[in-house]
Design an enzyme around this catalytic site. Structure first.
Site, mmCIF file in Angstrom:
data_model
loop_
_atom_site.group_PDB
_atom_site.id
_atom_site.type_symbol
_atom_site.label_atom_id
_atom_site.label_comp_id
_atom_site.label_asym_id
_atom_site.label_seq_id
_atom_site.Cartn_x
_atom_site.Cartn_y
_atom_site.Cartn_z
ATOM 1 N N ASN A 8 123.359 -41.223 -43.262
ATOM 2 C CA ASN A 8 122.188 -41.543 -42.760
ATOM 3 C C ASN A 8 121.507 -40.999 -43.929
ATOM 4 O O ASN A 8 122.134 -39.621 -44.479
ATOM 5 C CB ASN A 8 122.624 -40.686 -41.496
ATOM 6 C CG ASN A 8 121.579 -40.196 -41.073
ATOM 7 O OD1 ASN A 8 120.106 -40.756 -41.331
ATOM 8 N ND2 ASN A 8 120.261 -39.682 -40.170
ATOM 9 N N LYS A 10 118.512 -40.813 -44.295
ATOM 10 C CA LYS A 10 117.258 -39.672 -43.499
ATOM 11 C C LYS A 10 116.211 -40.696 -44.446
ATOM 12 O O LYS A 10 116.083 -41.864 -44.476
ATOM 13 C CB LYS A 10 117.981 -38.230 -43.839
ATOM 14 C CG LYS A 10 118.739 -37.279 -42.832
ATOM 15 C CD LYS A 10 118.683 -36.312 -42.264
ATOM 16 C CE LYS A 10 120.305 -36.231 -41.875
ATOM 17 N NZ LYS A 10 120.094 -35.193 -41.238
ATOM 18 N N HIS A 95 118.878 -39.448 -32.623
ATOM 19 C CA HIS A 95 119.315 -37.831 -33.768
ATOM 20 C C HIS A 95 118.701 -37.292 -33.623
ATOM 21 O O HIS A 95 117.699 -36.611 -32.971
ATOM 22 C CB HIS A 95 119.344 -38.363 -34.817
ATOM 23 C CG HIS A 95 120.023 -37.213 -36.098
ATOM 24 N ND1 HIS A 95 118.690 -36.646 -36.867
ATOM 25 C CD2 HIS A 95 121.010 -37.688 -37.069
ATOM 26 C CE1 HIS A 95 119.767 -35.502 -37.664
ATOM 27 N NE2 HIS A 95 121.646 -36.908 -37.827
ATOM 28 N N GLU A 166 127.410 -34.742 -33.483
ATOM 29 C CA GLU A 166 126.491 -33.927 -34.006
ATOM 30 C C GLU A 166 125.620 -32.404 -33.657
ATOM 31 O O GLU A 166 124.748 -32.069 -33.184
ATOM 32 C CB GLU A 166 125.245 -34.733 -34.531
ATOM 33 C CG GLU A 166 125.236 -36.000 -34.587
ATOM 34 C CD GLU A 166 124.731 -36.213 -36.398
ATOM 35 O OE1 GLU A 166 125.382 -37.441 -37.347
ATOM 36 O OE2 GLU A 166 123.780 -36.171 -36.360
ATOM 37 N N GLY A 172 122.574 -30.494 -41.397
ATOM 38 C CA GLY A 172 121.889 -29.994 -43.142
ATOM 39 C C GLY A 172 121.647 -28.279 -42.710
ATOM 40 O O GLY A 172 121.216 -28.268 -43.932
ATOM 41 N N SER A 210 126.748 -32.593 -41.294
ATOM 42 C CA SER A 210 127.527 -31.762 -42.513
ATOM 43 C C SER A 210 129.097 -32.027 -43.011
ATOM 44 O O SER A 210 129.880 -31.482 -43.662
ATOM 45 C CB SER A 210 127.519 -30.366 -42.712
ATOM 46 O OG SER A 210 125.905 -29.737 -42.552
#
Ligand code: 3PY
Length: 248
Positions: A8, A10, A95, A166, A172, A210
């Site tokens: 991903n 982002k 997400h 997640e 992050g 992560s």
């Protein structure tokens, strides 16, 4: 079932950087079949570029969101038909960054998943609890509520979705759920899928938040972790390939 490692990106990338990154990944594979299924979910403007770089390779590509609407007056939205035009196999939906910064509700995420699936694009449905929710002992209830909305919307097609757990507090932040913590939630999601489809084993349940080259192997060794949704580490070819290799 092969594991699935999906990047991903982002809101990162440029034409030049993407080309260098994708070429380095493909070079790293050296024409051999990767240990896991691979996909890159990239910003919409780069889908044409990814299509041309990845066509014919073992790496699939996809988007990071899709509209719940078919077409029309929805400024800024991207329809699933448009994603299909560019060969997308996947679309991330729900997400936590979209739930958090764009106010996406369970109902909207479910509608997006349904729209994607109906057009033959596999939704990667993200679920996960915030730190407050975890500390209040609500983890299970939150992820079950989020997944239930999607199961309700896609009904008999539930075995065709991908789920990504997640934990929001691990996104992050560099914090990762321990393999045991992640496995516990994955088992809850698998049980929920079992009640909804005859083929719960067909559903990839990815861990995201992560996951990186250092922690991938221990997470991927858990019985109900079928792959990863990789943020920052998907922007580095060597790290991403190490995660793929760990998924064997
Ligand atoms: C992360 O790895 O932080 C992600 O959010 C992946 O989607």
């Amino acid at each position: 079932m092969k594991k699935l490692i999906a990047g991903n990106w982002k809101m990162n990338g440029s034409l030049a950087a993407n080309e260098a990154l994708v070429k380095a990944m493909l070079d790293g594979l050296q024409g051999s079949a990767p240990a896991a299924d691979m996909a890159l979910c990239v910003p919409a403007p780069y889908l044409a570029q990814l299509q041309s770089l990845l066509q014919g390779s073992p790496v699939a590509w996809g988007a990071q969101d899709v509209s719940a609407h078919e077409q029309g007056a929805y400024t800024g939205e991207v329809s699933v038909a448009m994603l299909k035009d560019f060969g997308c196999r996947y679309a991330i939906v729900g997400h936590s960054e979209r739930r958090q910064y764009h106010g996406e509700t369970d109902a909207l995420v479910a509608a997006k998943a349904q729209r994607a699936l109906a057009a033959g694009v596999t939704p990667i449905v993200c679920v996960g609890e915030t730190l407050d929710e975890r500390e209040a002992g609500q983890t299970e209830a939150v992820v079950k509520r989020q997944l239930a909305a999607v199961i309700h919307a896609v009904a008999h097609c539930t075995s065709e979705i991908v789920v990504a757990y997640e934990p929001v507090w691990a996104i992050g932040t560099g914090k990762t759920a321990t393999p045991d913590m992640a496995q516990q939630v994955h088992a809850v999601l698998r049980a929920q899928l079992s009640a909804a489809t005859q083929h719960p084993e067909r559903v990839h349940i990815l861990y995201g938040g992560s996951m990186n080259a250092a922690n991938a192997a221990s997470l991927l060794a858990q019985p109900d972790i079928d792959g990863g949704l990789i943020g920052g580490a998907s922007l580095k070819a060597a790290d991403f390939l190490q995660i793929v290799a760990a998924a064997r």
